[in-house]
Design an enzyme around this catalytic site. Structure first.
Site, PDB file in Angstrom:
ATOM      1  N   LYS A  69     102.086 108.797 120.612  1.00 14.13           N
ATOM      2  CA  LYS A  69     103.129 107.970 121.234  1.00 14.13           C
ATOM      3  C   LYS A  69     102.740 106.493 121.368  1.00 14.13           C
ATOM      4  O   LYS A  69     103.610 105.628 121.332  1.00 14.13           O
ATOM      5  CB  LYS A  69     103.505 108.538 122.605  1.00 14.13           C
ATOM      6  N   ASN A  90     108.501 107.590 121.727  1.00 16.43           N
ATOM      7  CA  ASN A  90     108.622 108.998 121.316  1.00 16.43           C
ATOM      8  C   ASN A  90     109.723 109.187 120.288  1.00 16.43           C
ATOM      9  O   ASN A  90     109.959 110.291 119.826  1.00 16.43           O
ATOM     10  CB  ASN A  90     108.877 109.908 122.528  1.00 16.43           C
ATOM     11  N   ASP A 105     112.343 109.574 126.451  1.00 15.01           N
ATOM     12  CA  ASP A 105     111.951 110.499 127.532  1.00 15.01           C
ATOM     13  C   ASP A 105     112.563 110.059 128.861  1.00 15.01           C
ATOM     14  O   ASP A 105     113.210 110.842 129.564  1.00 15.01           O
ATOM     15  CB  ASP A 105     110.422 110.543 127.690  1.00 15.01           C
ATOM     16  N   GLY A 128     102.709 111.764 139.997  1.00 15.10           N
ATOM     17  CA  GLY A 128     102.182 111.595 138.643  1.00 15.10           C
ATOM     18  C   GLY A 128     102.231 110.153 138.191  1.00 15.10           C
ATOM     19  O   GLY A 128     103.029 109.344 138.702  1.00 15.10           O
ATOM     20  N   ALA A 129     101.333 109.832 137.256  1.00 15.77           N
ATOM     21  CA  ALA A 129     101.280 108.462 136.715  1.00 15.77           C
ATOM     22  C   ALA A 129     100.865 108.493 135.251  1.00 15.77           C
ATOM     23  O   ALA A 129     100.340 107.524 134.719  1.00 15.77           O
ATOM     24  CB  ALA A 129     100.298 107.617 137.537  1.00 15.77           C
ATOM     25  N   GLY A 130     101.096 109.638 134.583  1.00 17.85           N
ATOM     26  CA  GLY A 130     100.786 109.752 133.166  1.00 17.85           C
ATOM     27  C   GLY A 130     101.946 109.258 132.303  1.00 17.85           C
ATOM     28  O   GLY A 130     102.785 108.481 132.766  1.00 17.85           O
ATOM     29  N   ALA A 132     104.663 110.773 131.052  1.00 17.20           N
ATOM     30  CA  ALA A 132     106.023 111.121 131.490  1.00 17.20           C
ATOM     31  C   ALA A 132     106.416 110.266 132.695  1.00 17.20           C
ATOM     32  O   ALA A 132     107.536 109.760 132.774  1.00 17.20           O
ATOM     33  CB  ALA A 132     106.093 112.607 131.840  1.00 17.20           C
ATOM     34  N   GLY A 246     113.392 120.742 134.096  1.00 18.61           N
ATOM     35  CA  GLY A 246     112.858 119.934 132.995  1.00 18.61           C
ATOM     36  C   GLY A 246     113.613 120.078 131.688  1.00 18.61           C
ATOM     37  O   GLY A 246     113.412 119.277 130.769  1.00 18.61           O
TER      38      GLY A 246
HETATM   39  P1  NDP Z   1      99.574 113.157 131.274  1.00 19.82           P
HETATM   40  O1  NDP Z   1      98.382 113.956 130.938  1.00 19.82           O
HETATM   41  O2  NDP Z   1      99.748 111.792 130.691  1.00 19.82           O
HETATM   42  O3  NDP Z   1      99.679 113.005 132.884  1.00 19.82           O
HETATM   43  C1  NDP Z   1      99.513 114.117 133.709  1.00 19.82           C
HETATM   44  C2  NDP Z   1      99.783 113.711 135.150  1.00 19.82           C
HETATM   45  O4  NDP Z   1      99.716 114.903 135.944  1.00 19.82           O
HETATM   46  C3  NDP Z   1      98.766 112.743 135.727  1.00 19.82           C
HETATM   47  O5  NDP Z   1      99.403 111.906 136.665  1.00 19.82           O
HETATM   48  C4  NDP Z   1      97.775 113.682 136.433  1.00 19.82           C
HETATM   49  O6  NDP Z   1      97.089 113.067 137.491  1.00 19.82           O
HETATM   50  C5  NDP Z   1      98.731 114.708 136.978  1.00 19.82           C
HETATM   51  N1  NDP Z   1      98.091 115.989 137.245  1.00 19.82           N
HETATM   52  C6  NDP Z   1      97.762 116.950 136.348  1.00 19.82           C
HETATM   53  N2  NDP Z   1      97.205 118.001 136.973  1.00 19.82           N
HETATM   54  C7  NDP Z   1      97.178 117.708 138.302  1.00 19.82           C
HETATM   55  C8  NDP Z   1      96.752 118.398 139.461  1.00 19.82           C
HETATM   56  N3  NDP Z   1      96.224 119.616 139.387  1.00 19.82           N
HETATM   57  N4  NDP Z   1      96.884 117.791 140.660  1.00 19.82           N
HETATM   58  C9  NDP Z   1      97.437 116.564 140.759  1.00 19.82           C
HETATM   59  N5  NDP Z   1      97.868 115.848 139.686  1.00 19.82           N
HETATM   60  C10 NDP Z   1      97.750 116.422 138.470  1.00 19.82           C
HETATM   61  O7  NDP Z   1     100.811 114.084 130.878  1.00 19.82           O
HETATM   62  P2  NDP Z   1     102.325 113.614 130.579  1.00 19.82           P
HETATM   63  O8  NDP Z   1     102.722 112.615 131.586  1.00 19.82           O
HETATM   64  O9  NDP Z   1     102.473 113.276 129.154  1.00 19.82           O
HETATM   65  O10 NDP Z   1     103.108 114.976 130.800  1.00 19.82           O
HETATM   66  C11 NDP Z   1     103.270 115.529 132.096  1.00 19.82           C
HETATM   67  C12 NDP Z   1     104.216 116.697 132.002  1.00 19.82           C
HETATM   68  O11 NDP Z   1     105.508 116.237 131.646  1.00 19.82           O
HETATM   69  C13 NDP Z   1     103.820 117.745 130.958  1.00 19.82           C
HETATM   70  O12 NDP Z   1     103.772 119.015 131.583  1.00 19.82           O
HETATM   71  C14 NDP Z   1     104.946 117.731 129.956  1.00 19.82           C
HETATM   72  O13 NDP Z   1     105.283 119.033 129.531  1.00 19.82           O
HETATM   73  C15 NDP Z   1     106.090 117.157 130.758  1.00 19.82           C
HETATM   74  N6  NDP Z   1     107.046 116.433 129.924  1.00 19.82           N
HETATM   75  C16 NDP Z   1     108.329 116.896 129.903  1.00 19.82           C
HETATM   76  C17 NDP Z   1     109.278 116.274 129.137  1.00 19.82           C
HETATM   77  C18 NDP Z   1     110.656 116.818 129.131  1.00 19.82           C
HETATM   78  O14 NDP Z   1     111.450 116.376 128.284  1.00 19.82           O
HETATM   79  N7  NDP Z   1     111.022 117.717 130.044  1.00 19.82           N
HETATM   80  C19 NDP Z   1     108.963 115.100 128.311  1.00 19.82           C
HETATM   81  C20 NDP Z   1     107.578 114.652 128.433  1.00 19.82           C
HETATM   82  C21 NDP Z   1     106.669 115.330 129.211  1.00 19.82           C
HETATM   83  P3  NDP Z   1      95.716 112.219 137.241  1.00 19.82           P
HETATM   84  O15 NDP Z   1      96.135 110.858 136.772  1.00 19.82           O
HETATM   85  O16 NDP Z   1      95.080 112.221 138.581  1.00 19.82           O
HETATM   86  O17 NDP Z   1      94.935 112.988 136.209  1.00 19.82           O
END
Ligand code: NDP
Length: 283
Positions: A69, A90, A105, A128-130, A132, A246
């Site tokens: 991406k 995306n 997205d 979250g801050a990833g 998505a 979702g």
């Molecule tokens: P990333 O890996 O970029 O980010 C993951 C995020 O989740 C981070 O903020 C991480 O926190 C947090 N996290 C993961 N595990 C834990 C935990 N156990 N406790 C607390 N925080 C946690 O992933 P994406 O952002 O790319 O994707 C996230 C989700 O979104 C995926 O499950 C994906 O399937 C879904 N998604 C759905 C879409 C849809 O169309 N419905 C489209 C795109 C994504 P930290 O920074 O602390 O690690």
């Protein structure tokens, strides 16, 4: 007579059954569109060649998923506004012979949100801050959200996203480090789980939130498409909240991508039904 199908597709990693392919092809078939959507397994080192190949073969566009991406941007000819702010693409769209990178997205998320509540002027809590969360945060802010509280486990990513929202969008963003069960402040309108907590196979994993702080006036949205009825969705529903699963985001980003590529507005319910066959609609 031969008809050459218009090609669109996805640059992704190997995957047994690609739900996006099934969903998009279901829409093409339902609307009698002579288009195809093909999944191509592209390794990171082959991404530039893949984009040049799609250009050479006259593809109308393509989706790309993790890990492409961000890396795809250097191979494209330009970016849409939100893709530029988010820093990730995306969906590439051929416009006047150029591949322009979009991020559908966040737009897909906002579309499913708007079916329940207008985000303009609203107060949002986002876990979250990833990737998505970046897409959802930016698009929700561009749709007029007044306040976005970014709640994240790791402070680095959380603070970076909060700064991005404050600097590049009209919304006011604040960061809260996630420790223990988060108490959603009274007055919050929209709560979003944009983490990967609850994704198959960890279906019983719990988003650490104090359920007592979820109240019936709130809209609670989960990004997890598999399973659609996550633990958070079920818990929020039992608290009387309006819930968004979702699948809404996944379907709507598909609808927007198909509109970009073909100019046709397809029936979202056909795509959702196909995904429910794959993921199951009930939790
Ligand atoms: P990333 O890996 O970029 O980010 C993951 C995020 O989740 C981070 O903020 C991480 O926190 C947090 N996290 C993961 N595990 C834990 C935990 N156990 N406790 C607390 N925080 C946690 O992933 P994406 O952002 O790319 O994707 C996230 C989700 O979104 C995926 O499950 C994906 O399937 C879904 N998604 C759905 C879409 C849809 O169309 N419905 C489209 C795109 C994504 P930290 O920074 O602390 O690690």
């Amino acid at each position: 007579m031969n008809f050459l199908s218009q090609l669109t597709g996805s640059f992704a990693q190997p995957c047994a059954e690609n739900p996006t392919v099934a969903m998009v092809e279901a829409a093409y078939q339902h609307h009698g569109l002579d288009w195809r959507y093909i999944n191509c397994e592209v390794a990171p080192e082959g991404l530039g060649d893949a984009v040049r190949g799609a250009r050479a073969m006259g593809w109308a566009g393509f989706n790309c998923s993790i890990p492409h991406k961000v890396a795809v941007i250097q191979h494209l000819d330009g970016l849409g506004e939100s893709a530029r702010i988010i820093g990730a693409v995306n969906c590439a769209v051929r416009r006047d012979g150029k591949f322009i990178g979009e991020n559908t997205d966040g737009k897909g998320f906002v579309q499913s949100l708007e079916e329940q509540i207008d985000p303009a002027g609203k107060s949002v809590v986002m876990f979250g801050a990833g990737g998505a969360a970046r897409a959802i945060g930016v698009e929700t802010a561009l749709a007029g959200a007044a306040q976005i509280t970014v709640v994240n486990r790791s402070p680095d990513r959380g603070e970076e996203l909060t700064a991005l929202l404050n600097e590049q969008t009209p919304a006011k963003a604040t960061f809260v480090q996630w420790k223990g069960d988060y108490q959603v402040p009274a007055g919050t309108d929209i709560v979003v789980n944009a983490t990967s907590i609850g994704l198959f196979p960890d279906v019983e994993a719990r988003v650490p939130v104090d359920l007592e702080s979820l109240t019936s006036g709130m809209v609670v949205a989960d990004v997890i498409p598999n399973p659609p009825r996550t633990r958070l969705v079920r818990d929020a529903e039992s608290r009387g909240c309006t819930v968004i699963d979702g699948l809404g985001m996944l379907v709507n980003q598909g609808v927007i991508g198909i509109r970009y590529w073909t100019g046709v507005d397809v029936d979202a319910s056909v795509m959702r039904a196909r995904l429910e066959e794959i993921f199951g609609g009930e939790g």
